[in-house]
Design a protein around this motif. Sequence first.
Motif, PDB file in Angstrom:
ATOM      1  N   ASN A 197       0.955  -1.308  -0.020  1.00 34.04           N
ATOM      2  CA  ASN A 197      -0.087   0.099  -0.130  1.00 34.04           C
ATOM      3  C   ASN A 197       0.854   1.224   0.168  1.00 34.04           C
ATOM      4  O   ASN A 197       0.675   2.294  -0.996  1.00 34.04           O
ATOM      5  CB  ASN A 197      -0.988   0.049   1.231  1.00 34.04           C
ATOM      6  CG  ASN A 197      -2.482  -0.498   1.140  1.00 34.04           C
ATOM      7  OD1 ASN A 197      -3.304  -0.173   1.166  1.00 34.04           O
ATOM      8  ND2 ASN A 197      -2.088  -2.070   1.041  1.00 34.04           N
ATOM      9  N   ALA A 198       1.934   1.164   0.598  1.00 31.31           N
ATOM     10  CA  ALA A 198       2.740   2.414   0.744  1.00 31.31           C
ATOM     11  C   ALA A 198       3.468   2.611  -0.439  1.00 31.31           C
ATOM     12  O   ALA A 198       3.761   3.981  -0.757  1.00 31.31           O
ATOM     13  CB  ALA A 198       3.821   2.117   1.983  1.00 31.31           C
ATOM     14  N   ASN A 199       3.701   1.739  -1.167  1.00 30.00           N
ATOM     15  CA  ASN A 199       4.478   1.731  -2.531  1.00 30.00           C
ATOM     16  C   ASN A 199       3.383   1.883  -3.617  1.00 30.00           C
ATOM     17  O   ASN A 199       3.859   1.780  -4.942  1.00 30.00           O
ATOM     18  CB  ASN A 199       5.402   0.507  -2.554  1.00 30.00           C
ATOM     19  CG  ASN A 199       6.711   0.509  -1.650  1.00 30.00           C
ATOM     20  OD1 ASN A 199       7.006   1.626  -1.072  1.00 30.00           O
ATOM     21  ND2 ASN A 199       6.942  -0.378  -1.248  1.00 30.00           N
ATOM     22  N   ASN A 200       1.962   2.025  -3.476  1.00 26.60           N
ATOM     23  CA  ASN A 200       1.321   1.990  -4.454  1.00 26.60           C
ATOM     24  C   ASN A 200       1.409   0.705  -5.433  1.00 26.60           C
ATOM     25  O   ASN A 200       1.146   1.192  -6.440  1.00 26.60           O
ATOM     26  CB  ASN A 200       1.309   3.310  -5.204  1.00 26.60           C
ATOM     27  CG  ASN A 200       0.773   4.415  -4.262  1.00 26.60           C
ATOM     28  OD1 ASN A 200      -0.302   4.438  -3.498  1.00 26.60           O
ATOM     29  ND2 ASN A 200       1.476   5.490  -4.436  1.00 26.60           N
ATOM     30  N   SER A 201       1.654  -0.382  -4.776  1.00 35.57           N
ATOM     31  CA  SER A 201       1.594  -1.655  -5.860  1.00 35.57           C
ATOM     32  C   SER A 201       0.298  -1.705  -6.417  1.00 35.57           C
ATOM     33  O   SER A 201      -0.886  -1.871  -5.754  1.00 35.57           O
ATOM     34  CB  SER A 201       2.417  -2.596  -4.867  1.00 35.57           C
ATOM     35  OG  SER A 201       2.069  -3.902  -5.715  1.00 35.57           O
ATOM     36  N   PRO A 202       0.507  -2.102  -7.584  1.00 35.51           N
ATOM     37  CA  PRO A 202      -0.779  -2.486  -8.180  1.00 35.51           C
ATOM     38  C   PRO A 202      -1.268  -4.128  -7.836  1.00 35.51           C
ATOM     39  O   PRO A 202      -2.444  -4.528  -8.209  1.00 35.51           O
ATOM     40  CB  PRO A 202      -0.472  -2.554  -9.919  1.00 35.51           C
ATOM     41  CG  PRO A 202       0.882  -2.816  -9.967  1.00 35.51           C
ATOM     42  CD  PRO A 202       1.417  -2.070  -8.637  1.00 35.51           C
ATOM     43  N   ALA A 203      -0.314  -4.626  -7.238  1.00 33.80           N
ATOM     44  CA  ALA A 203      -0.849  -6.004  -6.847  1.00 33.80           C
ATOM     45  C   ALA A 203      -1.116  -5.931  -5.448  1.00 33.80           C
ATOM     46  O   ALA A 203      -1.304  -7.073  -4.810  1.00 33.80           O
ATOM     47  CB  ALA A 203       0.387  -6.939  -6.921  1.00 33.80           C
ATOM     48  N   ALA A 204      -1.311  -4.707  -4.682  1.00 32.21           N
ATOM     49  CA  ALA A 204      -1.671  -4.833  -3.308  1.00 32.21           C
ATOM     50  C   ALA A 204      -3.003  -5.304  -3.266  1.00 32.21           C
ATOM     51  O   ALA A 204      -4.126  -4.990  -3.858  1.00 32.21           O
ATOM     52  CB  ALA A 204      -1.774  -3.189  -2.743  1.00 32.21           C
ATOM     53  N   PRO A 205      -3.470  -6.288  -2.230  1.00 35.88           N
ATOM     54  CA  PRO A 205      -4.823  -7.040  -2.148  1.00 35.88           C
ATOM     55  C   PRO A 205      -5.715  -6.108  -2.036  1.00 35.88           C
ATOM     56  O   PRO A 205      -5.555  -4.973  -1.431  1.00 35.88           O
ATOM     57  CB  PRO A 205      -4.395  -8.104  -1.040  1.00 35.88           C
ATOM     58  CG  PRO A 205      -3.615  -7.280  -0.246  1.00 35.88           C
ATOM     59  CD  PRO A 205      -2.161  -6.829  -1.181  1.00 35.88           C
ATOM     60  N   GLN A 206      -6.967  -6.404  -2.868  1.00 30.91           N
ATOM     61  CA  GLN A 206      -8.028  -5.792  -2.605  1.00 30.91           C
ATOM     62  C   GLN A 206      -8.741  -5.898  -0.914  1.00 30.91           C
ATOM     63  O   GLN A 206      -9.139  -5.092  -0.655  1.00 30.91           O
ATOM     64  CB  GLN A 206      -9.148  -6.444  -3.389  1.00 30.91           C
ATOM     65  CG  GLN A 206      -8.883  -5.950  -4.725  1.00 30.91           C
ATOM     66  CD  GLN A 206     -10.006  -6.042  -5.901  1.00 30.91           C
ATOM     67  OE1 GLN A 206     -10.957  -5.378  -6.150  1.00 30.91           O
ATOM     68  NE2 GLN A 206      -9.983  -7.245  -6.453  1.00 30.91           N
TER      69      GLN A 206
END
Length: 414
Positions: A197-206
Amino acid sequence: MLYKAYEMQRNWLNSVSTMASLSSEMLSSQANPWSYLGIGSMTANALDVVAHATASYGKPAFGITEIEKDGEVHKVEEATVMNRPFGDLKRFRHTGLPEDSPRMLIVAPMSGHYATLLRGTVERMLQSCIVYITDWADAKLVPTHEGSFDLDDYIDYLMEFLEHIRVEGANKGGQRPHMMAVCQPSVPAFAATALMNANNSPAAPQTLTMMGGPIDTRESPTTVNDHAMKKPIEWFRQSVIASVPMQYRGAGRRVYPGFMQLSAFMSMNLSNHMMSHYEMFKHLTAGDEESAQATKDFYDEYRAVCDMTAEFYLQTVEEVFQKHSLPNGTFTHRGELVDLGAIDQTAILAIEGERDDISGLGQTKAALKLASGLSEKKKRYYMAEGAGHYGIFNGSKWREKIAPVVEEFIAAHG
């Protein structure tokens, strides 16, 4: 010496198991006149229990070949989609699910048991999700040239697995993955979610569902928590860590042996385990093969154990149970402070069992307060009435009460 002594005992018990099994078969054979007498039948059943109790068990198979959905039976496909030295990523899906169905990563505990302990969890979530699961390796089978594996590596694996699932899902019209952590991995899953979340990853879980996890073990501490807190980390390093013997591929690797983990858990409820085997004997004597087999199936899974790397085990004990690094805000990953307040994209569901004697009430719920940057609309807590630790993720309470809550949460935040 510890591991070698265990291997000697294991080999001896395997001989006992074989002899007991052969004797049971001979006594119960219709060709043996003693089988028609009460004493012969009872002795055969007693020997059957002994044979089962003294046998050693390898890694079980998931064995999920089909599933019933909406009144139709569908074939289940099991595939390994990522290979890593210390754990693979497995995928389960069936033809009754559209390719754009929610994709769920179930994070299995690395705590002495294989991922197959969550077979029932996978089976139930297959009703609505394409399911992935972390299939952790037995550390004694990982050669030393593959390097070490600690809590930081565990978090890295989760982030890599989530990225793989995201890419695979995007190619099929799906969205970001969902993640469920069962017990011990709630801590690394929570940390991985914060980092992504901190890195705005597109794979961060919903969504992140944590079930019976030791987020803050100061809440309602259990016997397991007390044991970890009362002894210094050096005691664990000197007393429970052993070197893998030469006959295994991981020869020389320092590990926390699975047999020690199993012994610790068995000793916590020894009278219950003894009673279970006595009940098995009574079921066999009464001709209730189905009930006896159910007990056998449980112990076949429960007694199949694997080793953990020493560095992962010791770091977990120190950071989670002794320093309480996550709730204290001092938990780091690769030298970077993990900011739980950075979670603002991932909805969080905390689930606890009313009778959980491993992770007490409040330990998982603590995650909701720690995720200070997340909207209250994206948080939910559920306490499963009457459920013990294993009942949270397996059995009728899981299937009928808890899983629907998870599915509803995924649907609301997908």
